[in-house]
Enzyme design. Structure first.
Site, PDB file in Angstrom:
ATOM      1  N   TYR A  10       5.803  -2.018  25.114  1.00 32.97           N
ATOM      2  CA  TYR A  10       6.949  -2.795  25.936  1.00 32.97           C
ATOM      3  C   TYR A  10       6.638  -2.421  27.554  1.00 32.97           C
ATOM      4  CZ  TYR A  10      11.243  -4.860  27.350  1.00 32.97           C
ATOM      5  OH  TYR A  10      12.326  -5.725  27.967  1.00 32.97           O
ATOM      6  N   ILE A  22      20.653  -5.060  29.134  1.00 34.14           N
ATOM      7  CA  ILE A  22      21.370  -6.346  29.226  1.00 34.14           C
ATOM      8  C   ILE A  22      21.992  -6.766  27.678  1.00 34.14           C
ATOM      9  CG2 ILE A  22      21.618  -8.859  29.929  1.00 34.14           C
ATOM     10  CD1 ILE A  22      20.825  -6.836  32.188  1.00 34.14           C
TER      11      ILE A  22
HETATM   12  P1  NAP Z   1      16.732 -12.261  23.282  1.00 36.13           P
HETATM   13  O1  NAP Z   1      18.108 -12.701  23.095  1.00 36.13           O
HETATM   14  O2  NAP Z   1      15.975 -11.838  22.129  1.00 36.13           O
HETATM   15  O3  NAP Z   1      15.689 -13.827  23.623  1.00 36.13           O
HETATM   16  C1  NAP Z   1      14.763 -13.737  23.724  1.00 36.13           C
HETATM   17  C2  NAP Z   1      14.219 -15.245  22.884  1.00 36.13           C
HETATM   18  O4  NAP Z   1      12.417 -15.278  22.924  1.00 36.13           O
HETATM   19  C3  NAP Z   1      14.464 -15.272  21.534  1.00 36.13           C
HETATM   20  O5  NAP Z   1      15.011 -16.749  21.245  1.00 36.13           O
HETATM   21  C4  NAP Z   1      13.175 -15.058  20.949  1.00 36.13           C
HETATM   22  O6  NAP Z   1      13.288 -15.597  19.473  1.00 36.13           O
HETATM   23  C5  NAP Z   1      12.317 -15.804  21.708  1.00 36.13           C
HETATM   24  N1  NAP Z   1      10.899 -15.325  21.405  1.00 36.13           N
HETATM   25  C6  NAP Z   1      10.520 -14.173  20.744  1.00 36.13           C
HETATM   26  N2  NAP Z   1       9.125 -14.270  20.490  1.00 36.13           N
HETATM   27  C7  NAP Z   1       8.568 -15.355  21.228  1.00 36.13           C
HETATM   28  C8  NAP Z   1       7.488 -15.920  21.223  1.00 36.13           C
HETATM   29  N3  NAP Z   1       6.420 -15.227  20.655  1.00 36.13           N
HETATM   30  N4  NAP Z   1       7.379 -17.405  21.774  1.00 36.13           N
HETATM   31  C9  NAP Z   1       8.677 -17.702  22.196  1.00 36.13           C
HETATM   32  N5  NAP Z   1       9.769 -17.201  21.999  1.00 36.13           N
HETATM   33  C10 NAP Z   1       9.766 -15.915  21.692  1.00 36.13           C
HETATM   34  O7  NAP Z   1      16.077 -11.596  24.275  1.00 36.13           O
HETATM   35  P2  NAP Z   1      16.703 -11.193  25.863  1.00 36.13           P
HETATM   36  O8  NAP Z   1      17.244  -9.793  25.809  1.00 36.13           O
HETATM   37  O9  NAP Z   1      17.416 -12.359  26.353  1.00 36.13           O
HETATM   38  O10 NAP Z   1      15.052 -10.867  26.670  1.00 36.13           O
HETATM   39  C11 NAP Z   1      14.566 -12.098  27.503  1.00 36.13           C
HETATM   40  C12 NAP Z   1      13.414 -11.281  28.480  1.00 36.13           C
HETATM   41  O11 NAP Z   1      14.132 -10.378  29.191  1.00 36.13           O
HETATM   42  C13 NAP Z   1      12.574 -10.545  27.543  1.00 36.13           C
HETATM   43  O12 NAP Z   1      11.516 -10.917  28.195  1.00 36.13           O
HETATM   44  C14 NAP Z   1      12.968  -9.056  27.654  1.00 36.13           C
HETATM   45  O13 NAP Z   1      11.914  -8.336  27.475  1.00 36.13           O
HETATM   46  C15 NAP Z   1      13.705  -8.884  28.870  1.00 36.13           C
HETATM   47  N6  NAP Z   1      14.622  -8.161  29.332  1.00 36.13           N
HETATM   48  C16 NAP Z   1      15.492  -8.037  28.361  1.00 36.13           C
HETATM   49  C17 NAP Z   1      16.280  -6.737  28.620  1.00 36.13           C
HETATM   50  C18 NAP Z   1      17.535  -6.500  27.859  1.00 36.13           C
HETATM   51  O14 NAP Z   1      18.263  -5.268  27.928  1.00 36.13           O
HETATM   52  N7  NAP Z   1      18.238  -7.387  27.136  1.00 36.13           N
HETATM   53  C19 NAP Z   1      16.198  -5.743  29.850  1.00 36.13           C
HETATM   54  C20 NAP Z   1      15.028  -6.229  30.547  1.00 36.13           C
HETATM   55  C21 NAP Z   1      14.233  -7.219  30.108  1.00 36.13           C
HETATM   56  P3  NAP Z   1      13.734 -14.485  18.450  1.00 36.13           P
HETATM   57  O15 NAP Z   1      15.290 -14.825  18.224  1.00 36.13           O
HETATM   58  O16 NAP Z   1      13.024 -14.993  17.089  1.00 36.13           O
HETATM   59  O17 NAP Z   1      13.300 -13.176  18.514  1.00 36.13           O
END
Ligand code: NAP
Length: 254
Positions: free
Chosen positions: A157, A190
């Site tokens: 990651y 988040i």
């Molecule tokens: P999330 O709620 O899990 O949303 C991510 C979405 O992307 C989910 O619907 C997921 O589907 C989908 N996904 C997974 N693999 C995929 C693929 N191969 N192709 C297309 N869609 C796919 O996560 P989030 O926390 O909102 O994260 C969004 C972004 O923010 C990510 O890049 C993450 O690394 C980044 N981020 C998050 C945080 C945090 O603390 N939450 C912090 C820093 C950065 P599934 O439900 O099947 O997984």
């Protein structure tokens, strides 16, 4: 009232959940026509329904960001459906396995890199020519605070999110004279389904431990990230490209 993104067409990958859903809702609220893509069709369709219920325009397309043909079809769908492409938020991402580097599973490494790093490359590779054809563009790639620093048991990651900075800067250099801006956003921790999947439960010791790493001693909300993304997408950020925007409640200030 005029919206910040009136007349624009945009794509959000991973738009069925968390930060991506919030960004898609806000984009539509600011007047953009939004293509929501995700691997989970029900979740993506639900985001579209939420946008339509609020009076916005959106359509869903299934796309795994790690699969070149699906990403290309996603961009073609946006152009075929709405006639152009001006905005893209390459947001889809996963957490991946937790293990120290010396024991990190190679298949887990490959999966995280294919989605969190190659997914951003494949997205921009397809989006940029469509934006050139549309006459302007703004891309926001979602990295992380872990694009700047390490986090134990998360080498894939962390490496992917560091890589997103380089990809973003490179595209910004290449497309700056073509009226296309490319920036990255770096959230702290988040409260989204992604972290729940990683086993972090609200109210647990681990949850509180992570909260305390932020100067504000709390987790962030998806809408707090979306706010910055919308600004970067909009013409208000007209001289901002190749930059990294941290939205982390002070995590990196230590
Ligand atoms: P999330 O709620 O899990 O949303 C991510 C979405 O992307 C989910 O619907 C997921 O589907 C989908 N996904 C997974 N693999 C995929 C693929 N191969 N192709 C297309 N869609 C796919 O996560 P989030 O926390 O909102 O994260 C969004 C972004 O923010 C990510 O890049 C993450 O690394 C980044 N981020 C998050 C945080 C945090 O603390 N939450 C912090 C820093 C950065 P599934 O439900 O099947 O997984």
């Amino acid at each position: 009232m005029a919206g910040l993104l009136d007349g624009k067409v945009g794509i959000v990958t991973g738009g069925g959940s968390g930060i991506g859903r919030e960004v898609a809702l806000r984009m539509a609220g600011e007047g953009a026509k939004v293509v929501v893509s995700d691997v989970v069709d029900d979740h993506g369709a639900e985001t579209v329904s939420m946008i339509e219920a609020a009076g916005g325009s959106a359509a869903f397309v299934h796309a795994d960001v790690a699969v070149q043909s699906e990403v290309e079809a996603m961009v073609k769908f946006a152009v075929d459906t709405y006639g152009a492409l001006h905005l893209a938020v390459n947001n889809a991402g996963i957490g991946g396995p937790a293990a120290v580097t010396g024991e990190y599973p190679v298949d887990g490494w490959d999966k995280v890199i294919s989605i969190n790093l190659s997914g951003v490359f494949l997205g921009m590779r397809a989006e940029l020519p469509a934006m050139v054809a549309s006459g302007s563009g703004s891309i926001v790639n979602i990295s992380s605070i872990l694009g700047f620093v390490g986090f134990e048991q998360s080498c894939a990651y962390v490496a992917a999110k560091h890589g997103v900075i380089g990809l973003t800067q490179n595209a910004a250099l290449e497309y700056g004279t073509q009226n296309i801006r490319v920036n990255s956003v770096h959230p702290g921790f988040i409260d989204t389904p992604l972290v729940a999947q990683a086993g972090m439960e609200k109210g647990s010791d681990l949850w509180d431990f992570i909260a305390a790493k932020h100067a504000m001693n709390r987790w962030g909300k998806p809408e707090e990230v979306a706010e910055v993304v919308i600004w970067l997408l909009s013409d208000k950020a007209s001289f901002v490209t190749g930059s990294q925007y941290v939205v982390d409640g002070g995590y990196l200030a230590q």
